[in-house]
Design a protein around this motif. Structure first.
Motif, mmCIF file in Angstrom:
data_model
loop_
_atom_site.group_PDB
_atom_site.id
_atom_site.type_symbol
_atom_site.label_atom_id
_atom_site.label_comp_id
_atom_site.label_asym_id
_atom_site.label_seq_id
_atom_site.Cartn_x
_atom_site.Cartn_y
_atom_site.Cartn_z
ATOM 1 N N THR A 49 63.881 62.903 -4.342
ATOM 2 C CA THR A 49 63.761 63.701 -5.562
ATOM 3 C C THR A 49 63.060 62.855 -6.609
ATOM 4 O O THR A 49 63.411 61.688 -6.796
ATOM 5 N N LEU A 50 62.069 63.443 -7.265
ATOM 6 C CA LEU A 50 61.362 62.755 -8.353
ATOM 7 C C LEU A 50 61.662 63.517 -9.640
ATOM 8 O O LEU A 50 61.244 64.674 -9.787
ATOM 9 N N SER A 57 53.810 66.327 -8.323
ATOM 10 C CA SER A 57 53.298 65.209 -9.114
ATOM 11 C C SER A 57 53.887 65.190 -10.529
ATOM 12 O O SER A 57 53.204 65.524 -11.492
ATOM 13 N N PRO A 58 55.164 64.810 -10.656
ATOM 14 C CA PRO A 58 55.786 64.822 -11.987
ATOM 15 C C PRO A 58 55.251 63.715 -12.894
ATOM 16 O O PRO A 58 55.217 62.551 -12.503
ATOM 17 N N TRP A 59 54.841 64.113 -14.087
ATOM 18 C CA TRP A 59 54.546 63.116 -15.132
ATOM 19 C C TRP A 59 55.866 62.828 -15.850
ATOM 20 O O TRP A 59 56.835 63.585 -15.721
ATOM 21 N N LEU A 72 52.964 55.287 -8.283
ATOM 22 C CA LEU A 72 53.652 55.440 -9.561
ATOM 23 C C LEU A 72 52.716 54.846 -10.612
ATOM 24 O O LEU A 72 52.741 53.647 -10.897
ATOM 25 N N ALA A 73 51.847 55.695 -11.133
ATOM 26 C CA ALA A 73 50.787 55.223 -12.022
ATOM 27 C C ALA A 73 51.355 54.854 -13.385
ATOM 28 O O ALA A 73 52.170 55.573 -13.954
ATOM 29 N N TRP A 118 53.729 58.142 -13.878
ATOM 30 C CA TRP A 118 53.255 59.417 -13.347
ATOM 31 C C TRP A 118 53.163 59.275 -11.823
ATOM 32 O O TRP A 118 52.445 58.401 -11.327
ATOM 33 N N ALA A 119 53.920 60.083 -11.126
ATOM 34 C CA ALA A 119 53.876 60.071 -9.655
ATOM 35 C C ALA A 119 52.662 60.884 -9.221
ATOM 36 O O ALA A 119 52.622 62.093 -9.449
ATOM 37 N N VAL A 120 51.686 60.210 -8.649
ATOM 38 C CA VAL A 120 50.440 60.898 -8.271
ATOM 39 C C VAL A 120 50.013 60.536 -6.852
ATOM 40 O O VAL A 120 50.404 59.502 -6.312
#
Ligand SMILES: Nc1nc2c(c(=O)[nH]1)N[C@H]1C(S)=C(S)[C@@H](COP(=O)(O)O)O[C@H]1N2
Ligand SMILES: [Mo]
Length: 215
Positions: free
Chosen positions: A135-136, A199-201, A158-159, A176-178
């Motif tokens: 889970t993100l 892709s949750p920010w 994980l930007a 930011w997960a990208v």
């Protein structure tokens, strides 16, 4: 590197009760996780990770301090946590990808999700063998839930920076997960916008766990 480890250990020892007590009980693999994240009390927590296989450096949820985690419905007895400096001191990866918002290519930098999970003590192979999911959780309440195997296959980053600029609060950051949505064959039939749903920010919490119950 050795010097850095020593500094972190000193911080860890100075950090007191909960962290010190947890560190005392840790096995050697877990000591690596704790070293990666020397909590000196100066940097706020940027990311918290819980679940089976994570080596904790903090105790369970605390009614006073963990308001957002509680508001978002999360529960854990122990977790690994770290500040942004610890994440940016991990090996960094560069991803050039077309993002949703302007459909242009941007350079994204940060540690791979895989690297961060390993820093938190997770044995990725074991977790994949157990069929675990991830889970993100984002600051605004948005969350993505997907098999860990998919997150590894898509090489989630994980930007912390885009085009050299740190990602910040109020924007896409601090984390930011990208992933490269254009490069994933399994997204080829998905509409452009929907390719970014995982892709949750404003990412602040990761939870490893069993697959969701079939509804
Ligand atoms: N924190 C956060 N991240 C998010 C979302 C969101 O609402 N909040 N929406 C997701 C979805 S469904 C898509 S398609 C893209 C773009 O949504 P956005 O326009 O809300 O950023 O981001 C994803 N990441
Ligand atoms: Mo979406």
């Amino acid at each position: 590197m050795a010097n850095q480890a020593m500094i972190s250990r000193r911080h860890l020892l100075a950090a007191g009760s909960a962290i010190g007590a947890a560190a005392g009980a840790l096995a050697p693999a877990a000591a690596t996780a704790a070293r990666t994240c020397g909590l000196d009390g100066l940097q706020p927590t940027a990311l918290t990770i819980s679940g089976p296989g994570i080596h904790p450096n903090r105790a369970g949820l605390d009614d006073v301090h963990d308001r957002l985690l509680i508001a978002h419905g999360h529960r854990f007895d122990a977790a690994w946590t770290c500040g942004l400096d610890a994440l940016t001191s991990l090996p960094q990866h560069r991803l050039e990808a077309r993002i949703e918002y302007d459909e242009a290519r941007h350079a994204l930098h940060g540690p791979l999700l895989e690297t961060v999970l390993q820093a938190a003590g997770l044995d990725i192979g074991t977790a994949l063998g157990q069929g675990l999911w991830i889970t993100l959780q984002a600051l605004d309440g948005y969350r993505a839930l997907l098999p860990l195997s998919q997150a590894m296959r898509w090489r989630f980053l994980l930007a912390t920076r885009m085009d050299g600029q740190p990602l910040g609060m109020g924007g896409l950051g601090p984390l930011w997960a990208v992933y490269d949505a254009q490069a994933q064959a399994e997204l080829a039939d998905t509409s452009w916008k929907n390719r970014f749903a995982q892709s949750p920010w404003g990412l602040y919490y990761l939870s490893i766990g069993a697959p969701p119950a079939q509804g």
